[in-house]
Design a protein around this motif. Structure first.
Motif, PDB file in Angstrom:
ATOM      1  N   PRO A  43       0.828  -1.207   0.000  1.00 27.53           N
ATOM      2  CA  PRO A  43       0.000   0.000   0.000  1.00 27.53           C
ATOM      3  C   PRO A  43       0.864   1.261   0.000  1.00 27.53           C
ATOM      4  O   PRO A  43       1.993   1.248   0.508  1.00 27.53           O
ATOM      5  CB  PRO A  43      -0.775  -0.120   1.309  1.00 27.53           C
ATOM      6  N   GLU A  44       0.340   2.323  -0.548  1.00 22.39           N
ATOM      7  CA  GLU A  44       1.013   3.615  -0.479  1.00 22.39           C
ATOM      8  C   GLU A  44       0.533   4.324   0.782  1.00 22.39           C
ATOM      9  O   GLU A  44      -0.650   4.622   0.931  1.00 22.39           O
ATOM     10  CB  GLU A  44       0.700   4.465  -1.713  1.00 22.39           C
ATOM     11  N   LEU A  45       1.455   4.586   1.699  1.00 18.97           N
ATOM     12  CA  LEU A  45       1.135   5.197   2.975  1.00 18.97           C
ATOM     13  C   LEU A  45       1.669   6.622   3.034  1.00 18.97           C
ATOM     14  O   LEU A  45       2.867   6.841   2.830  1.00 18.97           O
ATOM     15  CB  LEU A  45       1.741   4.387   4.125  1.00 18.97           C
ATOM     16  N   HIS A  46       0.805   7.569   3.300  1.00 17.28           N
ATOM     17  CA  HIS A  46       1.218   8.949   3.512  1.00 17.28           C
ATOM     18  C   HIS A  46       1.185   9.190   5.016  1.00 17.28           C
ATOM     19  O   HIS A  46       0.117   9.421   5.601  1.00 17.28           O
ATOM     20  CB  HIS A  46       0.284   9.908   2.779  1.00 17.28           C
ATOM     21  N   LEU A  47       2.350   9.130   5.642  1.00 16.12           N
ATOM     22  CA  LEU A  47       2.473   9.266   7.082  1.00 16.12           C
ATOM     23  C   LEU A  47       3.302  10.501   7.387  1.00 16.12           C
ATOM     24  O   LEU A  47       4.510  10.523   7.131  1.00 16.12           O
ATOM     25  CB  LEU A  47       3.119   8.019   7.687  1.00 16.12           C
ATOM     26  N   GLY A  48       2.669  11.528   7.909  1.00 20.59           N
ATOM     27  CA  GLY A  48       3.362  12.789   8.103  1.00 20.59           C
ATOM     28  C   GLY A  48       3.810  13.346   6.767  1.00 20.59           C
ATOM     29  O   GLY A  48       3.024  13.454   5.824  1.00 20.59           O
ATOM     30  N   HIS A  49       5.093  13.685   6.657  1.00 14.63           N
ATOM     31  CA  HIS A  49       5.643  14.189   5.393  1.00 14.63           C
ATOM     32  C   HIS A  49       6.243  13.076   4.539  1.00 14.63           C
ATOM     33  O   HIS A  49       6.820  13.356   3.484  1.00 14.63           O
ATOM     34  CB  HIS A  49       6.716  15.248   5.667  1.00 14.63           C
ATOM     35  N   ASP A  50       6.102  11.845   4.983  1.00 12.30           N
ATOM     36  CA  ASP A  50       6.735  10.730   4.289  1.00 12.30           C
ATOM     37  C   ASP A  50       5.720   9.926   3.480  1.00 12.30           C
ATOM     38  O   ASP A  50       4.533   9.852   3.817  1.00 12.30           O
ATOM     39  CB  ASP A  50       7.431   9.799   5.289  1.00 12.30           C
ATOM     40  N   LEU A  51       6.213   9.325   2.404  1.00 13.67           N
ATOM     41  CA  LEU A  51       5.434   8.390   1.595  1.00 13.67           C
ATOM     42  C   LEU A  51       6.187   7.072   1.617  1.00 13.67           C
ATOM     43  O   LEU A  51       7.311   6.991   1.125  1.00 13.67           O
ATOM     44  CB  LEU A  51       5.270   8.910   0.167  1.00 13.67           C
ATOM     45  N   LEU A  52       5.578   6.051   2.204  1.00 14.13           N
ATOM     46  CA  LEU A  52       6.230   4.759   2.341  1.00 14.13           C
ATOM     47  C   LEU A  52       5.393   3.674   1.675  1.00 14.13           C
ATOM     48  O   LEU A  52       4.160   3.736   1.667  1.00 14.13           O
ATOM     49  CB  LEU A  52       6.444   4.401   3.810  1.00 14.13           C
ATOM     50  N   VAL A  53       6.080   2.672   1.123  1.00 15.21           N
ATOM     51  CA  VAL A  53       5.403   1.549   0.466  1.00 15.21           C
ATOM     52  C   VAL A  53       5.982   0.251   1.035  1.00 15.21           C
ATOM     53  O   VAL A  53       6.927  -0.311   0.468  1.00 15.21           O
ATOM     54  CB  VAL A  53       5.571   1.600  -1.063  1.00 15.21           C
ATOM     55  N   PRO A  54       5.444  -0.231   2.151  1.00 14.88           N
ATOM     56  CA  PRO A  54       5.914  -1.517   2.684  1.00 14.88           C
ATOM     57  C   PRO A  54       5.444  -2.654   1.795  1.00 14.88           C
ATOM     58  O   PRO A  54       4.472  -2.524   1.038  1.00 14.88           O
ATOM     59  CB  PRO A  54       5.267  -1.577   4.065  1.00 14.88           C
ATOM     60  N   ASP A  55       6.106  -3.791   1.885  1.00 16.85           N
ATOM     61  CA  ASP A  55       5.694  -4.935   1.077  1.00 16.85           C
ATOM     62  C   ASP A  55       4.337  -5.477   1.518  1.00 16.85           C
ATOM     63  O   ASP A  55       3.534  -5.909   0.683  1.00 16.85           O
ATOM     64  CB  ASP A  55       6.758  -6.038   1.161  1.00 16.85           C
ATOM     65  N   LEU A  56       4.066  -5.436   2.801  1.00 12.17           N
ATOM     66  CA  LEU A  56       2.770  -5.826   3.350  1.00 12.17           C
ATOM     67  C   LEU A  56       2.467  -4.923   4.533  1.00 12.17           C
ATOM     68  O   LEU A  56       3.384  -4.455   5.225  1.00 12.17           O
ATOM     69  CB  LEU A  56       2.780  -7.279   3.822  1.00 12.17           C
ATOM     70  N   ALA A  57       1.182  -4.691   4.767  1.00  8.39           N
ATOM     71  CA  ALA A  57       0.773  -3.913   5.937  1.00  8.39           C
ATOM     72  C   ALA A  57      -0.551  -4.459   6.449  1.00  8.39           C
ATOM     73  O   ALA A  57      -1.358  -4.992   5.684  1.00  8.39           O
ATOM     74  CB  ALA A  57       0.644  -2.428   5.601  1.00  8.39           C
ATOM     75  N   GLY A  58      -0.762  -4.328   7.765  1.00  7.94           N
ATOM     76  CA  GLY A  58      -1.994  -4.820   8.359  1.00  7.94           C
ATOM     77  C   GLY A  58      -2.519  -3.855   9.403  1.00  7.94           C
ATOM     78  O   GLY A  58      -1.747  -3.212  10.121  1.00  7.94           O
ATOM     79  N   TRP A  59      -3.855  -3.751   9.463  1.00  2.00           N
ATOM     80  CA  TRP A  59      -4.539  -2.910  10.420  1.00  2.00           C
ATOM     81  C   TRP A  59      -5.500  -3.766  11.241  1.00  2.00           C
ATOM     82  O   TRP A  59      -6.214  -4.621  10.677  1.00  2.00           O
ATOM     83  CB  TRP A  59      -5.355  -1.817   9.724  1.00  2.00           C
ATOM     84  N   ARG A  60      -5.552  -3.553  12.545  1.00  2.00           N
ATOM     85  CA  ARG A  60      -6.544  -4.230  13.351  1.00  2.00           C
ATOM     86  C   ARG A  60      -7.935  -3.753  12.924  1.00  2.00           C
ATOM     87  O   ARG A  60      -8.151  -2.556  12.743  1.00  2.00           O
ATOM     88  CB  ARG A  60      -6.316  -3.960  14.837  1.00  2.00           C
ATOM     89  N   ARG A  61      -8.852  -4.688  12.779  1.00  2.00           N
ATOM     90  CA  ARG A  61     -10.160  -4.373  12.211  1.00  2.00           C
ATOM     91  C   ARG A  61     -10.900  -3.319  13.015  1.00  2.00           C
ATOM     92  O   ARG A  61     -11.612  -2.472  12.445  1.00  2.00           O
ATOM     93  CB  ARG A  61     -10.987  -5.657  12.119  1.00  2.00           C
ATOM     94  N   GLU A  62     -10.721  -3.284  14.333  1.00  2.00           N
ATOM     95  CA  GLU A  62     -11.465  -2.317  15.137  1.00  2.00           C
ATOM     96  C   GLU A  62     -11.029  -0.876  14.882  1.00  2.00           C
ATOM     97  O   GLU A  62     -11.740   0.066  15.253  1.00  2.00           O
ATOM     98  CB  GLU A  62     -11.324  -2.634  16.637  1.00  2.00           C
ATOM     99  N   ARG A  63      -9.863  -0.701  14.237  1.00  2.00           N
ATOM    100  CA  ARG A  63      -9.411   0.657  13.925  1.00  2.00           C
ATOM    101  C   ARG A  63      -9.952   1.154  12.590  1.00  2.00           C
ATOM    102  O   ARG A  63      -9.776   2.320  12.250  1.00  2.00           O
ATOM    103  CB  ARG A  63      -7.878   0.707  13.898  1.00  2.00           C
ATOM    104  N   ILE A  64     -10.597   0.271  11.838  1.00  2.77           N
ATOM    105  CA  ILE A  64     -11.154   0.657  10.539  1.00  2.77           C
ATOM    106  C   ILE A  64     -12.668   0.674  10.681  1.00  2.77           C
ATOM    107  O   ILE A  64     -13.334  -0.366  10.630  1.00  2.77           O
ATOM    108  CB  ILE A  64     -10.716  -0.323   9.434  1.00  2.77           C
TER     109      ILE A  64
END
Length: 219
Positions: free
Chosen positions: A89-110
């Motif tokens: 995924p393309e992540l815009h975190l603060g001033h940074d743009l990061l593309v990890p190979d995999l990412a996961g979010w706990r369902r209760e946060r979405i």
């Protein structure tokens, strides 16, 4: 030597096997479109960093890890539904743009389904995985790990298909704590997925017997 196909208003150079374009006249975001096809662009501390397309061992490891975790934890795959996983995924975190190979979010946060029309996310993942390659190991370990800690990622996994290893880290007050190191065909139960028995050997390409001829694509 710089890559001649990178035609952008910046200085370029090779750093650890990845092409880095240092923005001097343009904002780094404006340089992303100038990257050659097949390269992954990220912006780290206002610096554009481009990494080559993953090799076959890296592609296999990322795909199979997603399958293993998805089948256990993603509701659509018959799992518990406690996690949402995305590949690169393309992540815009603060001033940074990061593309990890995999990412996961706990369902209760979405709270709502992901919008398919959005090309990037600003919600910090709970877990990310970087699949190491010779050209990106330094980038992943020295540049991206501190940014993940700063932005509040709780867990990071580093998978090395060449060494056939998995390292698991948990964020603590001063950075990252190594919580586990596994290799070969080990069975792994590691945070934040301690309920999942992961067959590490499933991530690797089969070992090639000696004197094996390879199939090559025609020019």
């Amino acid at each position: 030597m710089s890559d001649p196909s990178l035609e952008c208003p910046a200085s370029t150079g090779i750093h650890g096997g990845a092409v880095t374009a240092l923005s001097t006249h343009s904002h780094p975001y404006s340089l992303l479109s100038a990257l050659p096809s097949g390269w992954v662009g990220e912006i780290l501390d206002e610096e554009l960093v481009a990494s080559p397309r993953p090799g076959l061992p890296q592609s296999r490891a990322a795909f199979m890890l997603g399958v293993e975790l998805g089948e256990a934890l993603d509701k659509r795959r018959g799992g518990s539904g406690r996690w949402c996983f995305l590949r690169a995924p393309e992540l815009h975190l603060g001033h940074d743009l990061l593309v990890p190979d995999l990412a996961g979010w706990r369902r209760e946060r979405i709270s709502e389904p992901l919008d398919p029309g959005v090309s990037f996310l600003t919600l910090t993942p709970d877990w990310v995985c970087e699949v190491l390659a010779p050209a990106t190991t330094g980038l992943d370990r020295t540049r991206k790990l501190p940014l993940y800690a700063r932005e509040g990622v709780s867990h990071v996994w580093l998978v090395d298909p060449d060494a056939r290893t998995l390292e698991t880290y948990q964020r603590v007050k001063r950075g990252w704590l190594l919580t586990g190191s596994y290799e070969g065909d080990a069975w792994v139960r590691a945070e934040p997925f301690s309920s999942v028995a992961l067959e590490l050997g499933s991530l690797w390409l089969p070992e090639v017997p000696e004197q094996t001829s390879f199939l090559h694509a025609a020019p």
